[in-house]
Design a protein around this motif. Structure first.
Motif, PDB file in Angstrom:
ATOM      1  N   GLY A  21       0.814  -1.215   0.000  1.00 38.54           N
ATOM      2  CA  GLY A  21       0.000   0.000   0.000  1.00 38.54           C
ATOM      3  C   GLY A  21       0.840   1.253   0.000  1.00 38.54           C
ATOM      4  N   ALA A  22       0.354   2.253  -0.743  1.00 38.08           N
ATOM      5  CA  ALA A  22       1.090   3.512  -0.881  1.00 38.08           C
ATOM      6  C   ALA A  22       0.129   4.694  -0.829  1.00 38.08           C
ATOM      7  N   GLY A  23      -0.931   4.544  -0.010  1.00 37.31           N
ATOM      8  CA  GLY A  23      -1.852   5.663   0.198  1.00 37.31           C
ATOM      9  C   GLY A  23      -1.327   6.548   1.321  1.00 37.31           C
ATOM     10  N   GLY A  24      -2.239   7.223   2.022  1.00 40.63           N
ATOM     11  CA  GLY A  24      -1.836   8.138   3.093  1.00 40.63           C
ATOM     12  C   GLY A  24      -1.040   7.435   4.187  1.00 40.63           C
ATOM     13  N   ALA A  25      -1.575   6.333   4.701  1.00 35.12           N
ATOM     14  CA  ALA A  25      -0.912   5.626   5.802  1.00 35.12           C
ATOM     15  C   ALA A  25       0.414   5.025   5.332  1.00 35.12           C
ATOM     16  N   GLY A  26       0.380   4.386   4.159  1.00 38.36           N
ATOM     17  CA  GLY A  26       1.590   3.742   3.635  1.00 38.36           C
ATOM     18  C   GLY A  26       2.709   4.744   3.415  1.00 38.36           C
TER      19      GLY A  26
ATOM     20  N   PHE B 263       4.724  -2.526  -2.364  1.00 35.55           N
ATOM     21  CA  PHE B 263       3.869  -3.211  -3.337  1.00 35.55           C
ATOM     22  C   PHE B 263       2.534  -2.489  -3.383  1.00 35.55           C
ATOM     23  N   ASN B 264       2.075  -2.159  -4.568  1.00 35.22           N
ATOM     24  CA  ASN B 264       0.739  -1.547  -4.707  1.00 35.22           C
ATOM     25  C   ASN B 264       0.033  -2.124  -5.916  1.00 35.22           C
ATOM     26  N   GLN B 265      -1.292  -2.227  -5.806  1.00 34.44           N
ATOM     27  CA  GLN B 265      -2.059  -2.696  -6.958  1.00 34.44           C
ATOM     28  C   GLN B 265      -2.049  -1.624  -8.045  1.00 34.44           C
ATOM     29  N   ASN B 266      -2.533  -1.999  -9.211  1.00 29.44           N
ATOM     30  CA  ASN B 266      -2.490  -1.097 -10.358  1.00 29.44           C
ATOM     31  C   ASN B 266      -3.616  -0.062 -10.256  1.00 29.44           C
ATOM     32  N   ASP B 267      -3.419   0.937  -9.397  1.00 23.79           N
ATOM     33  CA  ASP B 267      -4.383   2.039  -9.285  1.00 23.79           C
ATOM     34  C   ASP B 267      -3.598   3.340  -9.151  1.00 23.79           C
ATOM     35  N   GLU B 268      -4.268   4.433  -8.796  1.00 24.40           N
ATOM     36  CA  GLU B 268      -3.579   5.733  -8.765  1.00 24.40           C
ATOM     37  C   GLU B 268      -2.488   5.803  -7.692  1.00 24.40           C
TER      38      GLU B 268
ATOM     39  N   ASP C 185      -0.029  -4.366  10.946  1.00 22.64           N
ATOM     40  CA  ASP C 185      -1.127  -3.872  10.113  1.00 22.64           C
ATOM     41  C   ASP C 185      -1.446  -2.438  10.531  1.00 22.64           C
ATOM     42  N   THR C 186      -1.798  -1.586   9.563  1.00 19.26           N
ATOM     43  CA  THR C 186      -2.234  -0.230   9.922  1.00 19.26           C
ATOM     44  C   THR C 186      -3.734  -0.222  10.231  1.00 19.26           C
ATOM     45  N   VAL C 187      -4.433  -1.227   9.743  1.00 22.17           N
ATOM     46  CA  VAL C 187      -5.889  -1.290   9.959  1.00 22.17           C
ATOM     47  C   VAL C 187      -6.159  -1.545  11.437  1.00 22.17           C
TER      48      VAL C 187
ATOM     49  N   GLY D 209      -1.366  -5.023  15.536  1.00 25.25           N
ATOM     50  CA  GLY D 209      -2.507  -4.377  14.873  1.00 25.25           C
ATOM     51  C   GLY D 209      -2.321  -2.864  14.783  1.00 25.25           C
ATOM     52  N   GLY D 210      -3.284  -2.180  14.141  1.00 26.30           N
ATOM     53  CA  GLY D 210      -3.134  -0.745  13.863  1.00 26.30           C
ATOM     54  C   GLY D 210      -3.557   0.195  14.993  1.00 26.30           C
ATOM     55  N   ALA D 211      -4.126  -0.344  16.080  1.00 31.28           N
ATOM     56  CA  ALA D 211      -4.619   0.538  17.149  1.00 31.28           C
ATOM     57  C   ALA D 211      -3.482   1.333  17.791  1.00 31.28           C
TER      58      ALA D 211
HETATM   59  P1  NAD Z   1      -5.766   5.535   1.066  1.00 21.40           P
HETATM   60  O1  NAD Z   1      -7.092   5.571   0.406  1.00 21.40           O
HETATM   61  O2  NAD Z   1      -4.907   6.734   1.071  1.00 21.40           O
HETATM   62  O3  NAD Z   1      -4.913   4.294   0.455  1.00 21.40           O
HETATM   63  C1  NAD Z   1      -5.510   3.036   0.266  1.00 21.40           C
HETATM   64  C2  NAD Z   1      -4.450   2.007  -0.110  1.00 21.40           C
HETATM   65  O4  NAD Z   1      -5.057   0.720  -0.143  1.00 21.40           O
HETATM   66  C3  NAD Z   1      -3.817   2.218  -1.484  1.00 21.40           C
HETATM   67  O5  NAD Z   1      -2.468   1.818  -1.458  1.00 21.40           O
HETATM   68  C4  NAD Z   1      -4.642   1.271  -2.375  1.00 21.40           C
HETATM   69  O6  NAD Z   1      -3.934   0.873  -3.530  1.00 21.40           O
HETATM   70  C5  NAD Z   1      -4.827   0.113  -1.423  1.00 21.40           C
HETATM   71  N1  NAD Z   1      -5.997  -0.737  -1.729  1.00 21.40           N
HETATM   72  C6  NAD Z   1      -7.306  -0.387  -1.653  1.00 21.40           C
HETATM   73  N2  NAD Z   1      -8.078  -1.452  -1.995  1.00 21.40           N
HETATM   74  C7  NAD Z   1      -7.230  -2.466  -2.279  1.00 21.40           C
HETATM   75  C8  NAD Z   1      -7.417  -3.812  -2.701  1.00 21.40           C
HETATM   76  N3  NAD Z   1      -8.645  -4.337  -2.881  1.00 21.40           N
HETATM   77  N4  NAD Z   1      -6.321  -4.585  -2.895  1.00 21.40           N
HETATM   78  C9  NAD Z   1      -5.085  -4.084  -2.703  1.00 21.40           C
HETATM   79  N5  NAD Z   1      -4.832  -2.823  -2.313  1.00 21.40           N
HETATM   80  C10 NAD Z   1      -5.902  -2.020  -2.102  1.00 21.40           C
HETATM   81  O7  NAD Z   1      -6.057   5.065   2.569  1.00 21.40           O
HETATM   82  P2  NAD Z   1      -5.151   5.269   3.864  1.00 21.40           P
HETATM   83  O8  NAD Z   1      -5.543   6.517   4.534  1.00 21.40           O
HETATM   84  O9  NAD Z   1      -3.735   5.052   3.505  1.00 21.40           O
HETATM   85  O10 NAD Z   1      -5.667   4.077   4.776  1.00 21.40           O
HETATM   86  C11 NAD Z   1      -5.298   2.729   4.524  1.00 21.40           C
HETATM   87  C12 NAD Z   1      -5.651   1.894   5.760  1.00 21.40           C
HETATM   88  O11 NAD Z   1      -4.853   2.339   6.848  1.00 21.40           O
HETATM   89  C13 NAD Z   1      -7.108   2.068   6.196  1.00 21.40           C
HETATM   90  O12 NAD Z   1      -7.615   0.826   6.609  1.00 21.40           O
HETATM   91  C14 NAD Z   1      -7.041   2.991   7.394  1.00 21.40           C
HETATM   92  O13 NAD Z   1      -8.034   2.734   8.345  1.00 21.40           O
HETATM   93  C15 NAD Z   1      -5.674   2.643   7.957  1.00 21.40           C
HETATM   94  N6  NAD Z   1      -5.076   3.788   8.665  1.00 21.40           N
HETATM   95  C16 NAD Z   1      -4.676   3.571   9.923  1.00 21.40           C
HETATM   96  C17 NAD Z   1      -4.093   4.590  10.658  1.00 21.40           C
HETATM   97  C18 NAD Z   1      -3.689   4.326  12.062  1.00 21.40           C
HETATM   98  O14 NAD Z   1      -3.361   5.282  12.777  1.00 21.40           O
HETATM   99  N7  NAD Z   1      -3.635   3.077  12.486  1.00 21.40           N
HETATM  100  C19 NAD Z   1      -3.899   5.850  10.072  1.00 21.40           C
HETATM  101  C20 NAD Z   1      -4.320   6.040   8.750  1.00 21.40           C
HETATM  102  C21 NAD Z   1      -4.924   4.985   8.062  1.00 21.40           C
END
Ligand code: NAD
Length: 293
Positions: A133-138, A156-161, A233-235, A257-259
């Motif tokens: 994952g490479a979104g906000g948390a990643g 590693f990231n899936q083929n999306d933005e 896990d961040t979740v 875990g992410g807590a």
């Molecule tokens: P985001 O929308 O910015 O990024 C989402 C990421 O998930 C992307 O890399 C996307 O490619 C990937 N993704 C989405 N669906 C997918 C799928 N079906 N298969 C593979 N990859 C997939 O979101 P974010 O803000 O980065 O949040 C990601 C997770 O992290 C969320 O579950 C959020 O709750 C958690 N999070 C936790 C904390 C914490 O403090 N523990 C903080 C921020 C986010």
């Protein structure tokens, strides 16, 4: 509350939209009260185009600080007076500190992640990490782990933005933290994923896979989880995702875990505002008592 708030009480807040569901007011108000600090914390619904006005308000009301949530994190980074190294590299802010009208933007998600590992006696320094994952948390945790001395990070990231975002992070880290090797691969390349996890010390899920209501699934085949692997896990909803449960079943060195990341990113902001440690144990106890009511 009527006894606590006086004419001298300072205001702190969360801005973003929506904010109504946020746990931050409860956490910070509990902590201020517990430590006898004369602040009150509110949440304000602020849209992206209102960010400059919100920053002026922080100065006007002499607020010591402000947390920032989606969708304002990137916009705030464009308008504050100064940025921390991580906030500059990421281009996002979740914590604003006001020093006599000078606003400094920080991002504490990555700090929170690293601290949640440290609480389990895990250090990222010199480690090879695989981050899904490479979104906000990643992005936040990749940058912080690089700044904190991780040896190699394979994203590693899936083929999306977000794939392009991973490539951007690689480019920025090559410039800013050249000692850390950053690789970017397609999540669909299972052969590469297998190879990289086999060589990694720490495996992290920073995708939304495993989060409620789509829990019970993991991106990583159980067979790839070994005893000397650290899994995080961040979740945080559910507290134990399928990946964490699989890691426990496989006897992995740690299954985190992410807590903790959520708690410690808040505690890091609290420290930036007040210079003090947030009373995390007491707050967690308070949360348990509230949940039992
Ligand atoms: P985001 O929308 O910015 O990024 C989402 C990421 O998930 C992307 O890399 C996307 O490619 C990937 N993704 C989405 N669906 C997918 C799928 N079906 N298969 C593979 N990859 C997939 O979101 P974010 O803000 O980065 O949040 C990601 C997770 O992290 C969320 O579950 C959020 O709750 C958690 N999070 C936790 C904390 C914490 O403090 N523990 C903080 C921020 C986010």
């Amino acid at each position: 509350m009527e006894k606590r708030i006086s004419g001298r009480t300072g205001l702190m807040a969360l801005i973003g939209s929506p904010v109504g569901h946020s746990g931050s007011p409860a956490m910070y108000n509990f902590s201020f009260q517990h430590l006898g600090l004369d602040y009150a914390y509110m949440a304000f619904d602020i849209k992206v185009d209102q960010v400059p006005a919100a920053l002026d308000t922080i100065r006007l009301l002499k607020m010591r600080g402000c947390n920032v949530t989606m969708p304002c994190k990137n916009e705030v980074a464009k308008h504050v007076d100064e940025l921390s190294p991580a906030a500059r590299i990421i281009g996002a802010v979740n914590t604003i500190v006001n020093d006599d009208g000078k606003l400094t933007g920080h991002i504490t998600d990555g700090v929170g992640f690293v601290r949640s590992l440290q609480e389990e006696d895990v250090e990222v320094k010199d480690q090879k990490m695989v981050v899904l994952g490479a979104g906000g948390a990643g992005t936040a945790l990749q940058v912080q782990c690089a700044l904190d001395g991780a040896r190699e990070i394979s994203i590693f990231n899936q083929n999306d933005e977000f794939f392009a975002r991973a490539l951007e992070t690689k480019e920025k880290l090559e410039k800013e933290v050249p000692d850390c090797i950053v690789n970017v691969y397609a999540l669909e390349d299972t052969e590469k994923l297998t190879e990289e996890i086999a060589a990694a010390d720490i495996l992290v899920n920073a995708t939304s896979v495993g989060m409620k209501p789509n829990d019970g699934v993991s991106l990583v085949d159980k067979k790839l989880l070994r005893k000397d692997l650290i899994v995080a896990d961040t979740v945080y909803n559910p507290q134990e995702t399928q990946m964490v449960l699989d890691a426990k079943e496989a006897g992995c060195a740690k299954a985190i875990g992410g807590a903790g990341m959520l708690l410690w990113q808040g505690a890091a902001a609290f420290k930036l505002y007040t210079g003090l440690e947030m009373p995390t144990d007491e707050y967690q106890q308070f949360q348990k008592e509230q949940a039992a009511k």
